[in-house]
Motif scaffolding. Structure first.
Motif, mmCIF file in Angstrom:
data_model
loop_
_atom_site.group_PDB
_atom_site.id
_atom_site.type_symbol
_atom_site.label_atom_id
_atom_site.label_comp_id
_atom_site.label_asym_id
_atom_site.label_seq_id
_atom_site.Cartn_x
_atom_site.Cartn_y
_atom_site.Cartn_z
ATOM 1 N N PHE A 5 1.381 -40.103 7.234
ATOM 2 C CA PHE A 5 2.319 -39.354 6.386
ATOM 3 C C PHE A 5 2.523 -40.020 5.032
ATOM 4 N N PHE A 6 2.632 -41.378 5.073
ATOM 5 C CA PHE A 6 2.807 -42.097 3.796
ATOM 6 C C PHE A 6 1.595 -41.911 2.902
ATOM 7 N N LEU A 8 -0.502 -39.370 2.914
ATOM 8 C CA LEU A 8 -0.472 -37.987 2.408
ATOM 9 C C LEU A 8 0.522 -37.837 1.268
ATOM 10 N N LEU A 9 1.707 -38.429 1.494
ATOM 11 C CA LEU A 9 2.771 -38.313 0.496
ATOM 12 C C LEU A 9 2.357 -38.950 -0.825
ATOM 13 N N SER A 12 -0.283 -36.920 -2.622
ATOM 14 C CA SER A 12 0.183 -35.700 -3.287
ATOM 15 C C SER A 12 0.859 -36.022 -4.612
ATOM 16 N N PHE A 13 1.636 -37.145 -4.643
ATOM 17 C CA PHE A 13 2.273 -37.547 -5.903
ATOM 18 C C PHE A 13 1.224 -37.944 -6.936
ATOM 19 N N TRP A 15 -1.795 -36.916 -7.078
ATOM 20 C CA TRP A 15 -2.513 -35.697 -7.478
ATOM 21 C C TRP A 15 -1.807 -35.022 -8.650
ATOM 22 N N VAL A 16 -0.461 -34.846 -8.460
ATOM 23 C CA VAL A 16 0.329 -34.198 -9.512
ATOM 24 C C VAL A 16 0.301 -35.045 -10.774
ATOM 25 N N GLU A 19 -3.054 -34.905 -12.618
ATOM 26 C CA GLU A 19 -3.250 -33.623 -13.302
ATOM 27 C C GLU A 19 -2.498 -33.611 -14.620
ATOM 28 N N TYR B 7 10.311 -37.245 9.591
ATOM 29 C CA TYR B 7 9.128 -36.398 9.409
ATOM 30 C C TYR B 7 9.457 -35.104 8.659
ATOM 31 N N ILE B 10 9.584 -35.931 5.006
ATOM 32 C CA ILE B 10 8.223 -36.078 4.477
ATOM 33 C C ILE B 10 7.593 -34.703 4.237
ATOM 34 N N LEU B 14 6.280 -33.019 0.791
ATOM 35 C CA LEU B 14 4.894 -32.552 0.633
ATOM 36 C C LEU B 14 4.843 -31.118 0.128
ATOM 37 N N THR B 17 5.986 -30.877 -3.602
ATOM 38 C CA THR B 17 4.989 -31.282 -4.600
ATOM 39 C C THR B 17 3.887 -30.225 -4.715
ATOM 40 N N LYS B 21 2.979 -27.942 -8.027
ATOM 41 C CA LYS B 21 1.612 -27.834 -8.544
ATOM 42 C C LYS B 21 1.225 -26.363 -8.736
ATOM 43 N N GLU B 24 2.884 -24.639 -11.710
ATOM 44 C CA GLU B 24 2.347 -25.068 -12.982
ATOM 45 C C GLU B 24 1.301 -24.082 -13.535
ATOM 46 N N GLU B 140 -10.726 -29.565 -19.498
ATOM 47 C CA GLU B 140 -9.917 -29.491 -18.289
ATOM 48 C C GLU B 140 -10.436 -28.395 -17.350
#
Lengths: 272, 155
Positions: A5-6, A8-9, A12-13, A15-16, A19, B7, B10, B14, B17, B21, B24, B140
């Motif tokens: 999970f960490f 993945l988290l 994702s951050f 990734w943003v 970009e 969980y 989390i 997820l 985010t 995205k 955007e 891009e």
């Protein structure tokens, strides 16, 4: 599990964040080089005016109200193909506009019901669901400006609906029905009482037909509109005689020939 | 219980985010169009509109809209560029874009202001006009947006 999970988290951050960085870098390096100009037909799109505007222009040029010219609401039940439904949705929209600009509010309300009925067949019910149009029309009987504003709102709603639902290809077909019907009304009124201003406005519609043909050709990938395009091209030939002048106008004989062809095509559409 | 909360948090992060995205690159054309309606009213009535979706490429390119106008009538062109991630040029010409004799009646770059997304143009004379969007080159990937054009008329 926690590790996954960490990972993945944080991914994702990242990734943003990545970009956003890319965007900044590209903006700094933004260089416009050679530009491919709009010469290809596919990079052009064609705006089609609202049937209401055409009807209002015709009215200001002498389009009077003649009862029984418009398409009967009873015919709506007989339009069973998507093609005839779309075309006649346009026809009825033009009839509704004609009634509105001539203060025939009850007839306009009847056409509204017919449009709703057709929209249900076409799975476009949302166009009318939230507007309370009938009530707004009833509340504004005799108020010309309010009635035309309500009609304009319907046009916005229809345009938004077609766009939001990826139905851009439907717009030109609906417009064809509306344009033919408005031209039919103009031609019939002119036949009953010939009017120079109205003939000028009928002639001027050549610019719209030009755009309409191009718009239909763009959506004719499967040749579904071959016949309609061919019929419209016959009508378009009437405008070939015009010189490139702002004051260009068809002669009485030419406008009569145009009127006969418009009436023929309109009758073909409403019998479909 | 702690595990469930952990969980769930989390998962929410997820999803958030991912949603950020997606937002955007989204172009809510109807909202952009609604922002333009007050710019028409009360003088002008809605006539028609065109939403042009733009996918930026490695080479600059153009896209256009042919606009039929009726003689002697008054029109207002309104554009909303808020749905674009990167500035584009907008020109309005009196002749076809391929015609060397064309005149630019409106050029966005000469009236552009920082933070402003809505621009208007009212032609002095009504005849067929051509709106041309020039989309700049970008390295891009998958950069996209939309420009909304709305036409109002006054009789």
């Amino acid at each position: 599990m926690k590790k996954i999970f960490f990972t993945l988290l944080s991914s994702s951050f990242l990734w943003v964040a990545c970009e956003s960085n890319n965007e900044k870098v590209t903006t700094e390096e933004d260089v416009v080089e050679e530009v491919k100009t709009v010469t290809e037909e596919e990079s052009m799109s064609y705006l089609l005016p609202s049937p209401l505007q055409i009807a209002e222009i015709f009215k200001n040029s002498g389009l009077t109200y003649i009862g029984d010219l418009t398409n009967s609401t009873e015919s709506a039940a007989s339009y069973n193909t998507k093609y005839s439904q779309k075309l006649n949705f346009g026809v009825y929209s033009a009839d509704m506009a004609y009634c509105i600009i001539n203060n025939q509010t009850q007839s306009a309300i009847n056409y509204l019901s017919t449009l709703r009925e057709l929209s249900e067949k076409m799975w476009m019910t949302d166009v009318f669901n939230t507007m309370g149009l009938s009530k707004r029309l009833e509340n504004n009987v005799g108020e010309q400006d309010s009635l035309t504003t309500i009609m304009a709102d319907l046009q916005i709603r229809l345009d938004n609906y077609l766009d939001e639902n990826g139905m851009g290809y439907t717009g030109p077909v609906i417009f064809t029905g509306a344009w033919i019907e408005t031209m039919y009304l103009g031609a019939k009124v002119n036949q009953a009482n010939s009017n120079e201003k109205l003939i000028y406005r009928l002639t001027e519609q050549s610019v719209v037909l030009e755009n309409l043909l191009k718009a239909l050709e763009q959506i004719n990938e499967d040749n579904d509109f071959d016949e309609l395009i061919a019929d419209l091209k016959v009508i378009n030939e009437n405008f070939d005689v015009l010189e490139e002048s702002e004051e260009a106008k068809l002669s009485d004989e030419q406008v009569e020939k145009l009127s006969v062809q418009i009436i023929e095509l309109r009758n073909k559409i409403i019998k479909n | 219980m702690k595990k469930v909360i952990f969980y769930s948090t989390i998962l929410v992060l997820l999803l958030t985010t991912t949603a950020l995205k997606l937002e955007e690159v989204q172009c809510v054309a109807a909202d952009l169009k609604n922002e333009l309606m007050p710019v028409l009213k009360p003088e002008y009535k809605y006539d028609s509109s065109k939403i042009t979706r733009v996918l930026y490429k490695k080479e600059a390119f153009q896209s256009g809209v042919e606009v039929p106008l009726f003689m002697g009538e008054k029109y207002r062109f309104v554009f909303n560029t808020a749905g674009l991630p990167k500035d584009i040029e907008i020109n309005i010409f009196d002749k076809k874009p391929s015609n060397k004799m064309k005149n630019a009646l409106f050029t966005l770059s000469s009236v552009r202001e920082m933070g402003k997304n809505i621009y208007t143009y009212e032609p002095e004379k009504s005849k067929k006009m051509y709106v041309v969007y020039t989309i700049p080159a970008t390295e891009e990937e998958n950069l996209k947006g939309c420009v909304v054009f709305l036409l109002g008329y006054k009789l």
